[in-house]
Design an enzyme around this catalytic site. Structure first.
Site, PDB file in Angstrom:
ATOM      1  N   GLU B 277       0.895  -1.160   0.000  1.00 12.72           N
ATOM      2  CA  GLU B 277       0.000   0.000   0.000  1.00 12.72           C
ATOM      3  C   GLU B 277       0.926   1.200   0.000  1.00 12.72           C
ATOM      4  O   GLU B 277       1.692   1.396   0.946  1.00 12.72           O
ATOM      5  CB  GLU B 277      -0.888  -0.087   1.249  1.00 12.72           C
ATOM      6  CG  GLU B 277      -2.051   0.867   1.232  1.00 12.72           C
ATOM      7  CD  GLU B 277      -1.743   2.109   2.012  1.00 12.72           C
ATOM      8  OE1 GLU B 277      -1.130   3.027   1.411  1.00 12.72           O
ATOM      9  OE2 GLU B 277      -2.079   2.160   3.192  1.00 12.72           O
ATOM     10  N   CYS B 314      -2.469   7.743   5.023  1.00 16.09           N
ATOM     11  CA  CYS B 314      -2.480   7.279   3.626  1.00 16.09           C
ATOM     12  C   CYS B 314      -3.655   7.885   2.876  1.00 16.09           C
ATOM     13  O   CYS B 314      -3.633   8.024   1.664  1.00 16.09           O
ATOM     14  CB  CYS B 314      -2.621   5.766   3.556  1.00 16.09           C
ATOM     15  SG  CYS B 314      -1.555   4.897   4.695  1.00 16.09           S
TER      16      CYS B 314
END
Lengths: 536, 536
Positions: B277, B314
């Site tokens: 990720e 994120c």
């Protein structure tokens, strides 16, 4: 949709030698190839001219345009589309059998069965679409009063990845080719498909492509949902895999071919998944109890599986691993006799036949040659071959651990069951592993099963690996290099998962929610509500 | 299991600076590092010496040894193991908060919440194990009378891939680190885990590693089920990913770091999946109707999301895309005022703070700087930043399309909604996309939703992307480069799928069948019988 109606010839049977790009028939401008009847070395008409990078670009652009519409078609409409393709294939069975037997050298019953398997696969995916679990619908309802923070309404479903490139395989001119498992599962998922036909069966490919194009027209799907290209792997194939419009790849073929596609896909600015089914030698384990009971019968039956279809199955049993014993000698003797009695049958192409002969000759020095099939002057014939070696020699030889595509198998004689386990631990990933066992073998079988779960996608008892059932529980996959992605299968209904990705919708207004996760469950599908399956 | 009982210190709180390899405390022989309190630049004790390739080999060999036992533990026993880890973390909350706040500069409430999220994730996966659908059990019963060929009995279940390498993330020292989502889902799947701790929070990592090791000992799991290593990414990290015993990788971090791991994994003799990720700028779309109704409120609320945790999420909203209008100006003015009022807070590490400052300075020339947070002499402080640009300039600038990790955002002003779509079509893959809309915006919202489904893993309405709910429906993933594998999520119960692969069992004797697919459904789980869900 108008372009889909511009398809040229009216009948399914006429062959034009043309590609099909979003419903248009297009003559390639590259090298022209002909299919060859491997049983006679006869060149088959018409010529098929290869396409170019421009054809790839046109097909993938049309696929992306179609994707915007096609991915939003209902499960029910896509199911109708798939069954229409299936109906069209079944209706064309005579033409398909004529052409595919000529192009492949495979016998009529095999190809007749393969047409049925191919239409059956399409109908299986239609049933998957109608059942609806493929959406992976999940709803975690809002909890506005939760402390310390309220919980939002979150819903999940799976959507299609985008246009998929499919590479036809040589060894299943129907079931793993233009309308084969990769195409059926990708179309089911909502992905347009661009097929690169295999040069070994361009005429069969054209007939099948026509059947798909006709189904697109009659069910009102967008023309770019399907294209069929001819071309070389290193050129047109790589252009296809590296085209930015392509979002996933399905491939069945050689390890070198699959590896090249995986590398090309990984080096794209946006890497994409490649599902390559590549290489497997499919070990068979006759255990001591069953050998004591029926070694000779087993040896003979083994050769039946080994030589079926000239040994050109991905699941062909190329390796037998067993404890050395007089019973194993009986197995080998029976297998050797059966091999000697086989009549060579043609392989799929002259290239494959030459590779087979090369492979067998590399084994000739490295292992003990026990038996060959009868000599033959027929072109491209596969003479079955049986070798034996010791476990120690096998472990020391890279040559002997290679796949020979065709009816060749190697019996590895082990000192004891512990060495059977040791040899197995050193094997690469496999599509299948087969245990022959009776009740007295269950301790050894249980131990082997533990190891084989980590090595193979399918483990079978007291049968033969050739013949892959198409259903919901089948796995045709396995650890590398059997496939490039062990988390998937290329046969059976789970194959649809390869072309889907999950999306979450948080606090999306009811009017804008996709149907599978809409309030009231309008499609009456299974959904997970706070983790619990429900149809409410 | 004896080694697991050799853990050194008795209390959870003592820090030793040692790695944990299969229950043994091991002092590294490489470079020693110290955590730094970014709020004060104070060096924290003790030193953590990096491990070497030999430590990697020892940990992964122990993981493989443990795997043979651990993968066969029951769902129920693994659920107990996971809840025991959760209990241990909750019991250590004071020590964890002390150390993690010092190592990260994040405030106490945030870290307290993160401990709860981390133990909650472990409990979520325990519930997934107890529910049992994770097995993916499918049975196609034999049809001995089928013509022309009988059908074999075929059963499918999913099994663990093997030992998993997990890379701790800097920005969630608990929830995406040693016992974070990757570890929890891998352990749930039956995979041993080898963690490379992030150098930014080695003490927190040690405390959490101790909690896992204690749970291993008290629940009787094999010691090699978990190891914790310290080391550099390019050295120890690559050694870990290329170790033949490792079968999958979980990573949360930078695009360059993730890409390096993906490349290393793909170049192995046996390539393995990497779930990285990596990078997302998380576009926000305030539509005209909602802007007309409450542009100022929205602009202020936006800055709340932007500056939360110094923007180190994120899912931080680094991009706003909207049609230029006086209402948008109101939004920008309100956001600018809010930015100016923000007090800089420390970033996670001096390196991250320096990268943030660099990123903002590259925007200074390329876009119009609208506002900055207050000046600060505190070390490693993140001064929020707001920029505007036009759609044309944005599309022409590679710089402006880059992620700046931290509280910086860029408002892209478009001529009309069509240009909003055009800009969106050019975006790379994202973890999230956020639409702010009222009823008058639904036509534009529906059109945008169609496009965003192909760009993002999660689409949310009228909220903010920061704050990822952990549940069954969550997707924390998305097309490349948001992640390396858009078919997966790293948050929520679906994450377990990343570490499983299907295996088919054909005609396996009843006594040898794994419990999930055994006759009589002994675990009373949902299974597919000939494709239909059933608990019978």
């Amino acid at each position: 949709m108008t372009t889909a109606q511009r398809t040229g010839p009216d009948t399914m049977q006429e062959l034009t030698g043309q590609m099909i790009i979003a419903g248009d028939h297009v003559t390639g401008t590259g090298d022209a190839i002909h299919a060859v009847n491997p049983a006679t070395d006869e060149r088959l008409q018409p010529a098929y001219a290869h396409g170019t990078a421009a054809d790839v670009a046109r097909a993938t652009a049309a696929a992306t345009e179609a994707f915007a519409v096609y991915r939003n078609t209902s499960s029910s409409d896509r199911a109708t589309f798939l069954t229409t393709i299936a109906d069209n294939l079944d209706a064309a069975v005579d033409a398909l059998v004529d052409r595919a037997t000529a192009e492949s050298g495979l016998p009529v019953p095999r190809i007749t069965g393969e047409v049925g398997r191919t239409s059956g696969q399409l109908r299986l995916f239609a049933s998957v679409l109608r059942e609806g679990s493929w959406h992976g619908a999940r709803i975690d309802p809002a909890q506005p009063d939760r402390t310390p923070m309220p919980r939002a309404d979150i819903r999940q479903r799976k959507i299609a990845l985008g246009p998929v490139a499919v590479f036809g395989a040589s060894n299943f001119p129907l079931a793993f080719s233009v309308a084969g498992g990769d195409t059926a599962s990708a179309l089911a998922a909502g992905c347009p498909v661009v097929v690169k036909a295999h040069d070994a069966h361009p005429g069969t490919s054209e007939l099948v492509g026509r059947a798909i194009t006709a189904a697109i027209a009659s069910t009102g799907m967008p023309a770019g949902t399907f294209s069929l290209l001819y071309g070389s792997g290193p050129e047109l194939g790589i252009a296809l895999v590296t085209d930015p419009n392509i979002k996933a790849v399905g491939f069945t073929g050689s390890r070198s071919g699959g590896t090249a596609l995986v590398r090309a896909a990984a080096s794209r600015p946006e890497p994409i998944p490649v599902y390559a089914e590549m290489s497997s030698i499919n070990p068979v384990y006759p255990l001591p109890g069953v050998l004591a009971a029926k070694a000779a019968d087993l040896g003979k039956a083994f050769v039946g599986s080994l030589t079926m279809g000239s040994g050109q199955f991905c699941t062909n049993p190329g390796l037998v691993i067993a404890v050395d014993s007089p019973d194993l000698d009986t197995f080998v003797d029976a297998a050797a006799n059966a091999v000697r009695e086989t009549t060579p049958t043609p392989m799929l192409t002259p290239t494959i036949a030459a590779s087979y002969a090369d492979g067998v000759s590399t084994f000739d020095g490295a292992a003990q040659a026990v038996a060959r099939g009868a000599e033959s002057t027929a072109p491209n014939a596969c003479r079955a071959a049986l070798f034996t070696t010791t476990a120690d020699d096998f472990l020391a030889s890279e040559t002997l651990q290679q796949e020979i595509f065709g009816s060749s198998s190697l019996v590895v004689k082990c000192r004891d069951q512990e060495q059977v386990q040791e040899v197995t631990a050193k094997l690469e990933g496999q599509l299948t592993a087969t245990i022959h066992a009776d009740d007295t073998d269950h301790i050894a079988a249980a131990e082997l099963l533990q190891l084989l779960e980590l090595k193979a996608g399918r483990i079978l008892f007291n049968g033969w690996p050739t013949g892959v059932e198409v259903g919901h529980a089948m796995v045709h996959g396995g650890p590398y290099p059997a496939t490039s992605d062990s988390r998937t299968t290329s046969v059976g209904s789970l194959a649809i998962e390869r072309f889907l990705r999950p999306v979450a919708y948080q606090d999306v207004p009811a009017a804008l929610l996709p149907t599978p996760v809409a309030d009231g469950n309008p499609e009456q599908i299974w959904r997970r509500i706070d983790g619990a399956l429900s149809r409410d």
